[in-house]
Design an enzyme around this catalytic site. Sequence first.
Site, short mmCIF file in Angstrom:
data_model
loop_
_atom_site.label_atom_id
_atom_site.label_comp_id
_atom_site.label_asym_id
_atom_site.label_seq_id
_atom_site.Cartn_x
_atom_site.Cartn_y
_atom_site.Cartn_z
N GLU A 1 1.01 5.37 0.99
CA GLU A 1 0.37 6.45 1.77
C GLU A 1 0.63 7.81 1.11
O GLU A 1 1.74 8.11 0.70
CB GLU A 1 0.95 6.43 3.20
CG GLU A 1 0.29 7.44 4.11
CD GLU A 1 0.68 7.25 5.57
OE1 GLU A 1 0.59 6.13 6.08
OE2 GLU A 1 1.10 8.26 6.17
N ASP B 1 -1.74 12.95 15.82
CA ASP B 1 -0.62 13.66 16.45
C ASP B 1 -1.17 14.76 17.33
O ASP B 1 -2.04 15.53 16.92
CB ASP B 1 0.29 14.26 15.37
CG ASP B 1 1.13 13.19 14.69
OD1 ASP B 1 1.59 12.28 15.39
OD2 ASP B 1 1.30 13.27 13.46
N PHE C 1 12.43 12.85 10.80
CA PHE C 1 11.35 11.85 10.87
C PHE C 1 11.62 10.87 12.02
O PHE C 1 10.73 10.53 12.78
CB PHE C 1 11.25 11.04 9.57
CG PHE C 1 10.78 11.82 8.36
CD1 PHE C 1 9.85 12.85 8.49
CD2 PHE C 1 11.25 11.50 7.09
CE1 PHE C 1 9.42 13.55 7.36
CE2 PHE C 1 10.82 12.20 5.97
CZ PHE C 1 9.91 13.21 6.10
N HIS D 1 3.97 -1.18 3.62
CA HIS D 1 3.18 0.05 3.49
C HIS D 1 4.20 1.18 3.29
O HIS D 1 5.01 1.44 4.18
CB HIS D 1 2.36 0.28 4.77
CG HIS D 1 1.57 1.54 4.78
ND1 HIS D 1 0.42 1.72 4.04
CD2 HIS D 1 1.75 2.72 5.45
CE1 HIS D 1 -0.08 2.93 4.25
NE2 HIS D 1 0.71 3.56 5.11
N SER E 1 0.84 -1.20 0.00
CA SER E 1 0.00 0.00 0.00
C SER E 1 0.87 1.24 0.00
O SER E 1 2.03 1.20 0.44
CB SER E 1 -0.93 -0.02 1.21
OG SER E 1 -0.22 -0.38 2.37
P1 FAD Z 1 -3.08 5.05 20.30
O1 FAD Z 1 -3.11 3.62 19.90
O2 FAD Z 1 -4.33 5.64 20.85
O3 FAD Z 1 -1.89 5.22 21.34
C1 FAD Z 1 -1.38 6.52 21.64
C2 FAD Z 1 -0.55 6.48 22.92
O4 FAD Z 1 -1.42 6.36 24.04
C3 FAD Z 1 0.43 5.31 23.03
O5 FAD Z 1 1.53 5.75 23.77
C4 FAD Z 1 -0.37 4.26 23.80
O6 FAD Z 1 0.49 3.38 24.50
C5 FAD Z 1 -1.17 5.14 24.75
N1 FAD Z 1 -2.51 4.62 25.07
C6 FAD Z 1 -3.38 3.99 24.25
N2 FAD Z 1 -4.52 3.73 24.92
C7 FAD Z 1 -4.37 4.20 26.17
C8 FAD Z 1 -5.19 4.26 27.32
N3 FAD Z 1 -6.43 3.75 27.33
N4 FAD Z 1 -4.69 4.86 28.44
C9 FAD Z 1 -3.46 5.39 28.46
N5 FAD Z 1 -2.62 5.35 27.39
C10 FAD Z 1 -3.08 4.79 26.27
N6 FAD Z 1 -1.24 11.11 12.66
C11 FAD Z 1 -2.14 11.99 12.20
O7 FAD Z 1 -2.39 13.01 12.86
N7 FAD Z 1 -2.77 11.79 11.00
C12 FAD Z 1 -2.53 10.71 10.24
O8 FAD Z 1 -3.13 10.54 9.16
C13 FAD Z 1 -1.60 9.72 10.71
N8 FAD Z 1 -1.33 8.60 10.00
C14 FAD Z 1 -0.52 7.64 10.56
C15 FAD Z 1 -0.32 6.43 9.87
C16 FAD Z 1 0.46 5.41 10.41
C17 FAD Z 1 0.64 4.12 9.64
C18 FAD Z 1 1.12 5.63 11.67
C19 FAD Z 1 1.99 4.55 12.26
C20 FAD Z 1 0.95 6.82 12.33
C21 FAD Z 1 0.13 7.83 11.81
N9 FAD Z 1 -0.09 9.04 12.47
C22 FAD Z 1 -0.98 9.97 11.96
C23 FAD Z 1 0.60 9.31 13.72
C24 FAD Z 1 -0.23 8.84 14.93
O9 FAD Z 1 -1.43 9.56 15.01
C25 FAD Z 1 0.64 9.09 16.15
O10 FAD Z 1 1.70 8.16 16.17
C26 FAD Z 1 -0.10 9.16 17.46
O11 FAD Z 1 0.80 9.74 18.39
C27 FAD Z 1 -0.57 7.82 18.01
O12 FAD Z 1 -1.60 7.29 17.29
P2 FAD Z 1 -2.16 5.80 17.61
O13 FAD Z 1 -3.33 5.62 16.76
O14 FAD Z 1 -1.06 4.83 17.54
O15 FAD Z 1 -2.60 6.01 19.11
#
Ligand code: FAD
Length: 285
Positions: free
Chosen positions: A10, A102, A212, A262, A8
């Site tokens: 991005e 983020d 990055f 990806h 895929s």
């Molecule tokens: P989560 O899975 O929610 O985790 C975030 C943090 O919180 C982690 O440290 C986790 O351990 C902790 N955590 C999770 N659940 C809990 C809980 N219940 N209590 C306490 N702590 C918890 N960012 C953007 O803004 N836009 C994008 O389009 C985007 N695309 C991305 C694509 C990919 C493939 C990747 C890998 C990252 C992308 N990001 C994007 C970045 C991403 O949003 C960040 O890395 C963000 O900081 C974490 O997102 P997550 O979905 O992994 O978060």
Amino acid sequence: MSSQRSFSFELFPPRTPEATAKLPGVIRELAAVRPNYFSVTYGAGGSNQDGTYETLLTVVEHCGIEAAPHLTCVGSTRENIAALLQRYRDAGIRRIVALRGDLPATAMSPAAPGDFHYAIELVRFIRELHGDAFQIEVAAYPEMHPQASNPTADFERFREKVEAGADGALTQLFYNADAYFAFMERCAKAGITIPIMPGIMPITGFANTVRFCAGCGADLPRWVRLRLEELQNDKTALQDFGAEVVTRLCETLLRNGAPGLHFYTINQAGPTLRLWKNLDLPVGQ
Ligand code: FAD
């Protein structure tokens, strides 16, 4: 694509009129190798929902390949996420990348502001409203998410996202294959069997690669960093070296069981297609 593996690409919504004009050409070039799907970021670098939606339409219009929007928690409400999901479903979208998003550098808590705080809540909400209508991808961090308190806590959060209904995962970029294999072993021990695609960032420069990696807590091996620094004023030599390093990383990953790749294309066709060619991946259906 005939192989069972998934590849895929991005994209992010373009931010200037020039970049917007260039994007259809980039998409057509990338689409020529028939990836399984394109994904489009949301919120990263200030992009908005409309930018994501328009970029999705550009993908569909210019190549007819599946396009998957990223969806984030930051600043969201149940109402606007529900409306967005319906809009995507009506437009024939069948895959979503669900993320926390983020946070601003000044954020005091890892919980995103809004009705949804962590990616798991979005996964649950999508399943609650739409059952299995969408394939849901989530993020995985072989080197730990930078805001997590420790690797075990972070891994538990990942396991919970999978249990909440994620169908697959895309990893944060990394340049150390061992981190991915150790993560996969941990998944196997925990009974996690969903496909976890390594996120591959082509190396196109010294400063951006260092930035990055620092931004997401990825280890840039010292020998790679030193060599990139040395070559930073010779673009061709740096890109040759970068392509060699990343090709070797991808070969190692695929040879040892990665279910696909990806690519973070950063809206450029050249660096990703160069890796594709080096890896001798299939072109066309
Ligand atoms: P989560 O899975 O929610 O985790 C975030 C943090 O919180 C982690 O440290 C986790 O351990 C902790 N955590 C999770 N659940 C809990 C809980 N219940 N209590 C306490 N702590 C918890 N960012 C953007 O803004 N836009 C994008 O389009 C985007 N695309 C991305 C694509 C990919 C493939 C990747 C890998 C990252 C992308 N990001 C994007 C970045 C991403 O949003 C960040 O890395 C963000 O900081 C974490 O997102 P997550 O979905 O992994 O978060």
